[in-house]
Design a protein around this motif. Structure first.
Motif, PDB file in Angstrom:
ATOM      1  N   MET A 285      10.323  23.018  63.129  1.00 15.50           N
ATOM      2  CA  MET A 285      11.402  22.505  63.947  1.00 15.50           C
ATOM      3  C   MET A 285      11.460  23.306  65.243  1.00 15.50           C
ATOM      4  SD  MET A 285      15.521  22.510  63.267  1.00 15.50           S
ATOM      5  CE  MET A 285      15.710  20.859  62.682  1.00 15.50           C
ATOM      6  N   ASP A 286      11.700  22.600  66.329  1.00 11.48           N
ATOM      7  CA  ASP A 286      11.850  23.222  67.636  1.00 11.48           C
ATOM      8  C   ASP A 286      13.330  23.613  67.799  1.00 11.48           C
ATOM      9  OD1 ASP A 286      12.065  23.885  70.293  1.00 11.48           O
ATOM     10  OD2 ASP A 286      10.866  22.190  71.007  1.00 11.48           O
ATOM     11  N   ILE A 287      13.639  24.875  67.494  1.00 13.85           N
ATOM     12  CA  ILE A 287      15.024  25.353  67.483  1.00 13.85           C
ATOM     13  C   ILE A 287      15.702  25.192  68.849  1.00 13.85           C
ATOM     14  CG2 ILE A 287      16.527  27.355  67.122  1.00 13.85           C
ATOM     15  CD1 ILE A 287      15.453  26.348  64.483  1.00 13.85           C
ATOM     16  N   PRO A 288      15.066  25.586  69.945  1.00 11.13           N
ATOM     17  CA  PRO A 288      15.737  25.408  71.237  1.00 11.13           C
ATOM     18  C   PRO A 288      16.108  23.946  71.531  1.00 11.13           C
ATOM     19  CG  PRO A 288      13.927  26.943  71.480  1.00 11.13           C
ATOM     20  CD  PRO A 288      13.817  26.343  70.105  1.00 11.13           C
ATOM     21  N   ASN A 289      15.198  23.026  71.231  1.00 13.59           N
ATOM     22  CA  ASN A 289      15.512  21.612  71.455  1.00 13.59           C
ATOM     23  C   ASN A 289      16.611  21.120  70.520  1.00 13.59           C
ATOM     24  OD1 ASN A 289      13.922  21.012  73.660  1.00 13.59           O
ATOM     25  ND2 ASN A 289      12.148  20.491  72.423  1.00 13.59           N
ATOM     26  N   ARG A 290      16.620  21.636  69.289  1.00 11.00           N
ATOM     27  CA  ARG A 290      17.675  21.245  68.349  1.00 11.00           C
ATOM     28  C   ARG A 290      19.032  21.738  68.851  1.00 11.00           C
ATOM     29  NH1 ARG A 290      19.967  17.546  65.580  1.00 11.00           N
ATOM     30  NH2 ARG A 290      20.967  18.239  63.688  1.00 11.00           N
ATOM     31  N   ILE A 291      19.077  22.968  69.322  1.00  7.40           N
ATOM     32  CA  ILE A 291      20.331  23.508  69.862  1.00  7.40           C
ATOM     33  C   ILE A 291      20.765  22.680  71.067  1.00  7.40           C
ATOM     34  CG2 ILE A 291      21.404  25.487  71.010  1.00  7.40           C
ATOM     35  CD1 ILE A 291      19.594  27.283  69.225  1.00  7.40           C
ATOM     36  N   LYS A 292      19.821  22.349  71.934  1.00  8.32           N
ATOM     37  CA  LYS A 292      20.142  21.543  73.120  1.00  8.32           C
ATOM     38  C   LYS A 292      20.712  20.187  72.717  1.00  8.32           C
ATOM     39  CE  LYS A 292      18.171  19.624  77.314  1.00  8.32           C
ATOM     40  NZ  LYS A 292      16.965  19.339  78.071  1.00  8.32           N
ATOM     41  N   SER A 293      20.095  19.530  71.747  1.00  3.15           N
ATOM     42  CA  SER A 293      20.601  18.215  71.336  1.00  3.15           C
ATOM     43  C   SER A 293      21.985  18.323  70.693  1.00  3.15           C
ATOM     44  CB  SER A 293      19.612  17.512  70.397  1.00  3.15           C
ATOM     45  OG  SER A 293      19.577  18.120  69.131  1.00  3.15           O
ATOM     46  N   LEU A 294      22.219  19.400  69.951  1.00  3.63           N
ATOM     47  CA  LEU A 294      23.540  19.589  69.347  1.00  3.63           C
ATOM     48  C   LEU A 294      24.600  19.895  70.403  1.00  3.63           C
ATOM     49  CD1 LEU A 294      22.485  21.561  66.155  1.00  3.63           C
ATOM     50  CD2 LEU A 294      23.519  19.269  66.207  1.00  3.63           C
ATOM     51  N   ILE A 295      24.220  20.644  71.417  1.00  3.20           N
ATOM     52  CA  ILE A 295      25.143  20.924  72.526  1.00  3.20           C
ATOM     53  C   ILE A 295      25.549  19.608  73.196  1.00  3.20           C
ATOM     54  CG2 ILE A 295      25.244  21.889  74.872  1.00  3.20           C
ATOM     55  CD1 ILE A 295      23.669  24.283  73.795  1.00  3.20           C
ATOM     56  N   GLU A 296      24.568  18.761  73.442  1.00  2.49           N
ATOM     57  CA  GLU A 296      24.856  17.465  74.061  1.00  2.49           C
ATOM     58  C   GLU A 296      25.705  16.597  73.142  1.00  2.49           C
ATOM     59  OE1 GLU A 296      20.977  15.945  74.993  1.00  2.49           O
ATOM     60  OE2 GLU A 296      20.672  17.401  76.601  1.00  2.49           O
ATOM     61  N   LYS A 297      25.342  16.561  71.880  1.00  5.26           N
ATOM     62  CA  LYS A 297      26.075  15.731  70.916  1.00  5.26           C
ATOM     63  C   LYS A 297      27.533  16.159  70.800  1.00  5.26           C
ATOM     64  CE  LYS A 297      26.337  14.484  66.078  1.00  5.26           C
ATOM     65  NZ  LYS A 297      25.850  14.703  64.748  1.00  5.26           N
ATOM     66  N   HIS A 298      27.770  17.445  70.829  1.00  2.33           N
ATOM     67  CA  HIS A 298      29.128  17.970  70.653  1.00  2.33           C
ATOM     68  C   HIS A 298      29.870  18.159  71.975  1.00  2.33           C
ATOM     69  CE1 HIS A 298      28.974  18.600  66.293  1.00  2.33           C
ATOM     70  NE2 HIS A 298      27.683  18.745  66.501  1.00  2.33           N
ATOM     71  N   LYS A 299      29.274  17.622  73.047  1.00  3.75           N
ATOM     72  CA  LYS A 299      29.914  17.638  74.365  1.00  3.75           C
ATOM     73  C   LYS A 299      30.280  19.051  74.829  1.00  3.75           C
ATOM     74  CE  LYS A 299      30.092  13.087  74.377  1.00  3.75           C
ATOM     75  NZ  LYS A 299      28.779  12.577  74.264  1.00  3.75           N
ATOM     76  N   ILE A 300      29.387  19.987  74.570  1.00  5.63           N
ATOM     77  CA  ILE A 300      29.581  21.362  75.035  1.00  5.63           C
ATOM     78  C   ILE A 300      28.918  21.456  76.403  1.00  5.63           C
ATOM     79  CG2 ILE A 300      28.996  23.773  74.582  1.00  5.63           C
ATOM     80  CD1 ILE A 300      29.278  23.083  71.596  1.00  5.63           C
ATOM     81  N   SER A 301      29.620  22.050  77.340  1.00  7.61           N
ATOM     82  CA  SER A 301      29.178  22.004  78.735  1.00  7.61           C
ATOM     83  C   SER A 301      27.959  22.876  79.038  1.00  7.61           C
ATOM     84  CB  SER A 301      30.328  22.377  79.662  1.00  7.61           C
ATOM     85  OG  SER A 301      30.754  23.703  79.410  1.00  7.61           O
ATOM     86  N   SER A 302      27.760  23.954  78.277  1.00  7.53           N
ATOM     87  CA  SER A 302      26.657  24.855  78.614  1.00  7.53           C
ATOM     88  C   SER A 302      26.332  25.786  77.446  1.00  7.53           C
ATOM     89  CB  SER A 302      27.032  25.712  79.825  1.00  7.53           C
ATOM     90  OG  SER A 302      28.089  26.590  79.475  1.00  7.53           O
ATOM     91  N   ILE A 303      25.213  26.480  77.594  1.00  5.39           N
ATOM     92  CA  ILE A 303      24.832  27.511  76.627  1.00  5.39           C
ATOM     93  C   ILE A 303      25.892  28.608  76.612  1.00  5.39           C
ATOM     94  CG2 ILE A 303      23.154  29.346  76.179  1.00  5.39           C
ATOM     95  CD1 ILE A 303      22.163  26.672  75.290  1.00  5.39           C
ATOM     96  N   ASN A 304      26.432  28.920  77.789  1.00  8.14           N
ATOM     97  CA  ASN A 304      27.475  29.948  77.866  1.00  8.14           C
ATOM     98  C   ASN A 304      28.695  29.563  77.038  1.00  8.14           C
ATOM     99  OD1 ASN A 304      25.913  31.541  79.541  1.00  8.14           O
ATOM    100  ND2 ASN A 304      26.826  30.735  81.408  1.00  8.14           N
ATOM    101  N   GLU A 305      29.078  28.279  77.095  1.00  9.15           N
ATOM    102  CA  GLU A 305      30.223  27.831  76.301  1.00  9.15           C
ATOM    103  C   GLU A 305      29.897  27.930  74.810  1.00  9.15           C
ATOM    104  OE1 GLU A 305      33.271  24.101  75.533  1.00  9.15           O
ATOM    105  OE2 GLU A 305      31.701  23.867  77.036  1.00  9.15           O
ATOM    106  N   LEU A 306      28.680  27.545  74.431  1.00  3.60           N
ATOM    107  CA  LEU A 306      28.292  27.683  73.027  1.00  3.60           C
ATOM    108  C   LEU A 306      28.378  29.142  72.607  1.00  3.60           C
ATOM    109  CD1 LEU A 306      27.189  26.606  70.352  1.00  3.60           C
ATOM    110  CD2 LEU A 306      24.881  26.913  71.286  1.00  3.60           C
ATOM    111  N   GLY A 307      27.894  30.041  73.441  1.00  2.00           N
ATOM    112  CA  GLY A 307      27.968  31.467  73.129  1.00  2.00           C
ATOM    113  C   GLY A 307      29.395  31.929  72.916  1.00  2.00           C
ATOM    114  N   ARG A 308      30.299  31.427  73.749  1.00  3.52           N
ATOM    115  CA  ARG A 308      31.703  31.810  73.642  1.00  3.52           C
ATOM    116  C   ARG A 308      32.315  31.305  72.335  1.00  3.52           C
ATOM    117  NH1 ARG A 308      36.160  29.399  74.312  1.00  3.52           N
ATOM    118  NH2 ARG A 308      35.322  27.563  75.326  1.00  3.52           N
ATOM    119  N   ILE A 309      32.088  30.024  72.026  1.00  4.03           N
ATOM    120  CA  ILE A 309      32.729  29.478  70.819  1.00  4.03           C
ATOM    121  C   ILE A 309      32.051  29.958  69.532  1.00  4.03           C
ATOM    122  CG2 ILE A 309      33.707  27.474  71.984  1.00  4.03           C
ATOM    123  CD1 ILE A 309      31.509  25.764  70.782  1.00  4.03           C
TER     124      ILE A 309
END
Length: 125
Positions: free
Chosen positions: A1-25
């Motif tokens: 599995m391509d972990i970076p792409n999976r994280i990116k798709s989950l960020i998009e799916k969950h309407k998270i604005s950025s990697i920084n926001e994911l890091g915060r939450i």
């Protein structure tokens, strides 16, 4: 599995604005997420778990890639009450969020069991 792409798709799916926001939450340093997203390092299991907790998903959901044939729910389909609930959930401490997630899983299982019982009763008639 391509972990970076999976994280990116989950960020998009969950309407998270950025990697920084994911890091915060998810309570993960931005530098850690950056090295993961650049493919310089693989995330540790506890980091993936933190990402899952931040996104409100299970590890199984993280490692289960969704089929593109399943239409995603659009933002227009989400009621204002559901959005307010999601905001409240997002602001809860991790332990409380996990408790809510456990309750939701319990309710889903209870509903599925009730449906199974109803189907079994119908077949027995």
């Amino acid at each position: 599995m391509d972990i970076p792409n999976r994280i990116k798709s989950l960020i998009e799916k969950h309407k998270i604005s950025s990697i920084n926001e994911l890091g915060r939450i998810a309570n993960i340093p931005q530098s850690t997420l950056a090295t993961i997203m650049l493919g310089k390092t693989s995330p540790r299991a506890d980091t993936i778990e933190q990402i899952c907790n931040g996104l409100g998903i299970t590890l199984a959901e993280f490692f289960t890639e969704e089929s593109s044939s399943v239409p995603a729910q659009s933002v227009e389909d989400v009621s204002p009450e559901d959005l307010a609930l999601a905001r409240e959930l997002k602001n809860l401490p991790d332990t409380d969020r996990k408790e809510v997630q456990s309750f939701i899983q319990f309710k889903k299982q209870t509903r599925e069991n009730a449906n199974d019982d109803d189907q079994a009763a119908t077949m027995g008639e």
